[in-house]
Design an enzyme around this catalytic site. Structure first.
Site, PDB file in Angstrom:
ATOM      1  N   GLY A   6       0.763  -1.291   0.030  1.00 41.74           N
ATOM      2  CA  GLY A   6       0.040   0.196   0.046  1.00 41.74           C
ATOM      3  C   GLY A   6       0.768   1.351   0.015  1.00 41.74           C
ATOM      4  O   GLY A   6       0.678   2.079  -0.755  1.00 41.74           O
ATOM      5  N   ASP A   7       1.923   1.212   0.560  1.00 46.36           N
ATOM      6  CA  ASP A   7       2.725   2.230   0.790  1.00 46.36           C
ATOM      7  C   ASP A   7       3.304   2.759  -0.665  1.00 46.36           C
ATOM      8  O   ASP A   7       3.449   3.725  -1.237  1.00 46.36           O
ATOM      9  CB  ASP A   7       4.128   1.929   1.699  1.00 46.36           C
ATOM     10  CG  ASP A   7       5.219   3.073   1.628  1.00 46.36           C
ATOM     11  OD1 ASP A   7       4.864   4.310   2.145  1.00 46.36           O
ATOM     12  OD2 ASP A   7       6.249   2.697   1.132  1.00 46.36           O
ATOM     13  N   SER A   8       3.687   1.553  -1.432  1.00 42.39           N
ATOM     14  CA  SER A   8       4.128   1.770  -2.786  1.00 42.39           C
ATOM     15  C   SER A   8       3.174   2.269  -3.878  1.00 42.39           C
ATOM     16  O   SER A   8       3.546   3.174  -4.387  1.00 42.39           O
ATOM     17  CB  SER A   8       4.736   0.465  -3.147  1.00 42.39           C
ATOM     18  OG  SER A   8       5.865  -0.046  -2.558  1.00 42.39           O
TER      19      SER A   8
END
Length: 150
Positions: A36-38
């Site tokens: 999700g961060d990416s």
């Protein structure tokens, strides 16, 4: 993009690398937050670059203002009331996951809320629910930009 043509990146990637189907319920909330961060970083970088060609240092500075934990935390507070029960459960699992200590200049509360936000983004990405992911990101970004204009 022509109307009716969908984003095929994920299907091309799965085909090219012969990726197996996985049950995302088997992923830990931190694994969801990792992807999700990416994907959130890619969304923000795409938006920032779309505003026009600038020095990379300026692009990075603007991107950082949106991907830091405090900004994600503010976005999460805005979108929280819009989540389905299932999405809220994913967010809470991410928020409550035991992870490393927060980055400098970030509160523990912001860091945890941001981890929940990233887990939700990872969940929506892996579900291939891109429209929902983009709608929530837009809602969150609009709220941050609204705060800046006050």
């Amino acid at each position: 993009m022509e109307k009716g043509i969908e984003w095929q990146f994920d299907s091309y990637m799965r085909e090219t690398f012969q990726m197996k189907e996985v049950d995302m319920k088997e992923y830990s909330p931190l694994a969801l937050a990792y992807i999700g961060d990416s994907i959130f970083d890619l969304i923000i970088k795409s938006l920032v670059v779309n505003e026009g060609n600038r020095q990379v240092k300026k692009l990075h500075k603007e991107t950082s203002s949106y991907v830091q934990a405090s900004a994600q935390s503010r976005m999460m507070r805005t979108i929280q009331d819009q989540l389905t029960e299932e999405e809220h459960a994913v967010y809470k699992r991410g928020r409550n996951a035991k992870s490393v200590s927060p980055a400098k200049n970030q509160t523990l509360a912001d860091y945890r809320r941001a981890t929940g936000f990233e887990a939700l983004m990872g969940y929506l990405y892996l579900r291939q629910d891109y429209r929902r992911m983009m709608d929530l990101v837009k809602l969150g970004l609009d709220s941050i930009k609204g705060e800046e204009n006050e």
